[in-house]
Design an enzyme around this catalytic site. Structure first.
Site, short mmCIF file in Angstrom:
data_model
loop_
_atom_site.label_atom_id
_atom_site.label_comp_id
_atom_site.label_asym_id
_atom_site.label_seq_id
_atom_site.Cartn_x
_atom_site.Cartn_y
_atom_site.Cartn_z
N ASN A 34 20.45 72.98 13.16
CA ASN A 34 21.90 72.77 13.13
C ASN A 34 22.43 73.07 11.74
O ASN A 34 21.67 73.41 10.84
CB ASN A 34 22.23 71.34 13.59
N LYS B 296 21.42 51.74 19.10
CA LYS B 296 20.35 51.92 18.12
C LYS B 296 20.15 50.69 17.25
O LYS B 296 19.37 50.72 16.31
CB LYS B 296 20.64 53.15 17.25
N PRO C 128 11.67 62.29 18.93
CA PRO C 128 11.66 60.83 18.70
C PRO C 128 12.93 60.42 17.98
O PRO C 128 13.41 61.14 17.10
CB PRO C 128 10.43 60.63 17.82
N ASP C 129 13.49 59.27 18.35
CA ASP C 129 14.69 58.77 17.67
C ASP C 129 14.23 57.95 16.46
O ASP C 129 13.75 56.83 16.59
CB ASP C 129 15.54 57.92 18.62
N LYS D 71 4.43 85.16 18.28
CA LYS D 71 5.84 85.50 18.46
C LYS D 71 6.15 85.86 19.92
O LYS D 71 5.41 86.64 20.53
CB LYS D 71 6.17 86.69 17.54
O1 C5P Z 1 22.12 60.08 18.61
P1 C5P Z 1 22.70 60.78 17.46
O2 C5P Z 1 21.87 61.97 16.98
O3 C5P Z 1 24.12 61.18 17.56
O4 C5P Z 1 22.67 59.68 16.28
C1 C5P Z 1 22.95 59.94 14.97
C2 C5P Z 1 22.20 58.99 14.09
O5 C5P Z 1 20.87 58.81 14.56
C3 C5P Z 1 22.06 59.53 12.68
O6 C5P Z 1 22.02 58.44 11.80
C4 C5P Z 1 20.72 60.26 12.76
O7 C5P Z 1 20.12 60.39 11.47
C5 C5P Z 1 19.91 59.37 13.66
N1 C5P Z 1 18.91 60.08 14.49
C6 C5P Z 1 17.56 59.86 14.27
N2 C5P Z 1 16.63 60.48 15.06
C7 C5P Z 1 17.01 61.29 16.07
C8 C5P Z 1 18.38 61.52 16.29
C9 C5P Z 1 19.30 60.90 15.49
O8 C5P Z 1 17.20 59.13 13.34
N3 C5P Z 1 16.10 61.89 16.81
#
Ligand code: C5P
Length: 398
Positions: free
Chosen positions: A210, A343, A307-308, A289
């Site tokens: 991004n 979160k 992973p979040d 590739k």
């Molecule tokens: O869910 P979203 O991406 O919109 O959330 C944004 C927040 O979550 C930001 O603080 C981003 O750094 C964190 N984030 C994360 N891991 C992910 C996605 C988002 O820590 N996989």
């Protein structure tokens, strides 16, 4: 030694013989990394020319309150908004008297009235004038308004007297300006910050990512360091130089970022997730590739969730204060609020990325900060200024 990297410093020069040292002050500020603009009073121009200060600052020198060349002819407001700090060197007895009563009849005095930035005064005058009760009362009034002072030193004076009243040396003044940014509100704290994008490989030469520049996270690192914290900055691929005092860990993918965060988070006081982590990654990353052949007209990518990272931090057994960012294109507050709940964050910084004058790669941002008890709207400002404001709010959560 504090640095002035990315800081914008206004130098006010008033009409005393010590004005001959003002170019050295400007030079020392620039040596510490600051960008400098100079405002001279009429008296100052009798002692030293604007051209000298233009040459050493690299910027046009400002002398007039009514300046037709300023955008919208409001130079005082533009300058007041521009400066992260203001230093007046030398500050004469007359200047101190005028600032003490809030005069707004020349450019420098008006900028001081219009600015919220920290102000540092470097007084310089004859020793009897320095000791004079009226002068001391003025200084006291300025101190009550939060103005700081550096010096004056003692010794031989230009007028032949000996005593207190000599302007401090340029290097000492520059360092005192840098110290204005050292608040100590995060003294002894460990802050972990993620910044920049993550990059998810499709094959050895292609990736999903991004537009995140990393500027906000890097500015937060500097602001946290200035507030006294030890900072670990975990950065995705960005073209930025980190504050030399931060411990920087470079990562590529969301998985790398998660592992780097988990490796340092134990015992941390604050976690700020400023990174724009990819939400999805290719299920498989090809080792060779992906080739374009005549027969293939479409290519379908299968993606899986990354992973979040922030959610993983806030679900630790004893989590730090967790601060997230919400970049949204619509229904900003609604989405930010939902994200904060989902979160389990203490604070979320919401910004509208559909605007092209703020956010992502821009140098400025305009945000709304939500905590569990309040909503704070921050007007458009540079990411460096915003970082300092956010650190003040974050420090209140610890
Ligand atoms: O869910 P979203 O991406 O919109 O959330 C944004 C927040 O979550 C930001 O603080 C981003 O750094 C964190 N984030 C994360 N891991 C992910 C996605 C988002 O820590 N996989």
């Amino acid at each position: 030694m504090q640095s002035l990297q990315n800081k914008r410093i206004l130098v006010g020069v008033t009409g005393g013989i010590a004005a001959y040292k003002a170019p050295d002050v400007v030079r020392r500020l620039r040596d510490l990394g600051a960008e400098v603009k100079v405002i001279m009073t009429r008296g100052a121009c009798e002692f030293i020319t604007p051209l000298t200060l233009q040459a050493v600052s690299g910027n046009r020198v400002h002398t007039e309150l009514l300046d037709a060349e300023a955008e919208a002819a409001m130079g005082h407001i533009e300058l007041a908004r521009w400066g992260d700090a203001i230093v007046v060197a030398p500050a004469t007895a007359d200047a101190l008297a005028r600032f003490a009563v809030g005069r707004a009849d020349d450019l420098l005095a008006t900028v001081l009235c219009a600015s919220d930035a920290p102000v540092l005064l470097a007084p310089a005058m004859n020793q009897a004038m320095w000791r004079d009760q009226a002068n001391q009362t003025n200084l006291q009034r300025l101190a009550e308004r939060g103005y700081r002072t550096v010096g004056p030193g003692e010794g031989a004076q230009a007028c032949g007297d000996t005593g207190a009243g000599r302007m401090s040396e340029a290097a000492e003044i520059a360092q005192a300006v840098a110290d204005c940014f050292a608040s100590g509100i995060l003294d002894g704290r460990h802050v972990v910050i993620t910044a920049g994008p993550s990059l998810e490989a499709l094959d050895p030469v292609r990736y999903l990512s991004n537009y995140s520049s990393g500027k906000m996270g890097f500015a937060l690192a500097t602001a946290a360091i200035e507030a006294g914290a030890k900072v670990t900055l975990i950065a995705g691929p960005v073209h930025l130089q980190a504050d030399a005092r931060a411990q920087r860990v470079d990562v590529v993918s969301a998985q790398d970022m998660l592992e780097a965060v988990m490796g340092v988070i134990d015992g941390a006081d604050i976690f700020v997730g400023a990174a724009a982590v990819a939400d999805f990654r290719p299920v498989t990353s090809e080792s060779q590739k992906i080739k374009k052949t005549a027969a293939v007209q479409t290519l379908t990518l299968e993606l899986e969730k990354t992973p979040d990272i922030i959610a993983a931090v806030s679900s630790l057994i004893s989590p730090p204060v967790v601060v997230g960012f919400a970049a949204e294109t619509h229904d900003l507050l609604e989405h930010a609020n939902a994200k904060m709940q989902r979160k389990n964050l203490q604070m979320i910084v919401a910004n509208d990325v559909s605007r092209d004058d703020i956010g992502f790669s821009s140098d400025s941002n305009e945000v709304i900060v939500l905590t569990r008890s309040e909503q704070v709207e921050m007007p458009k400002m540079s990411k460096d200024q915003l970082a300092r404001e956010l650190i003040k709010l974050i420090a209140q959560q610890v």
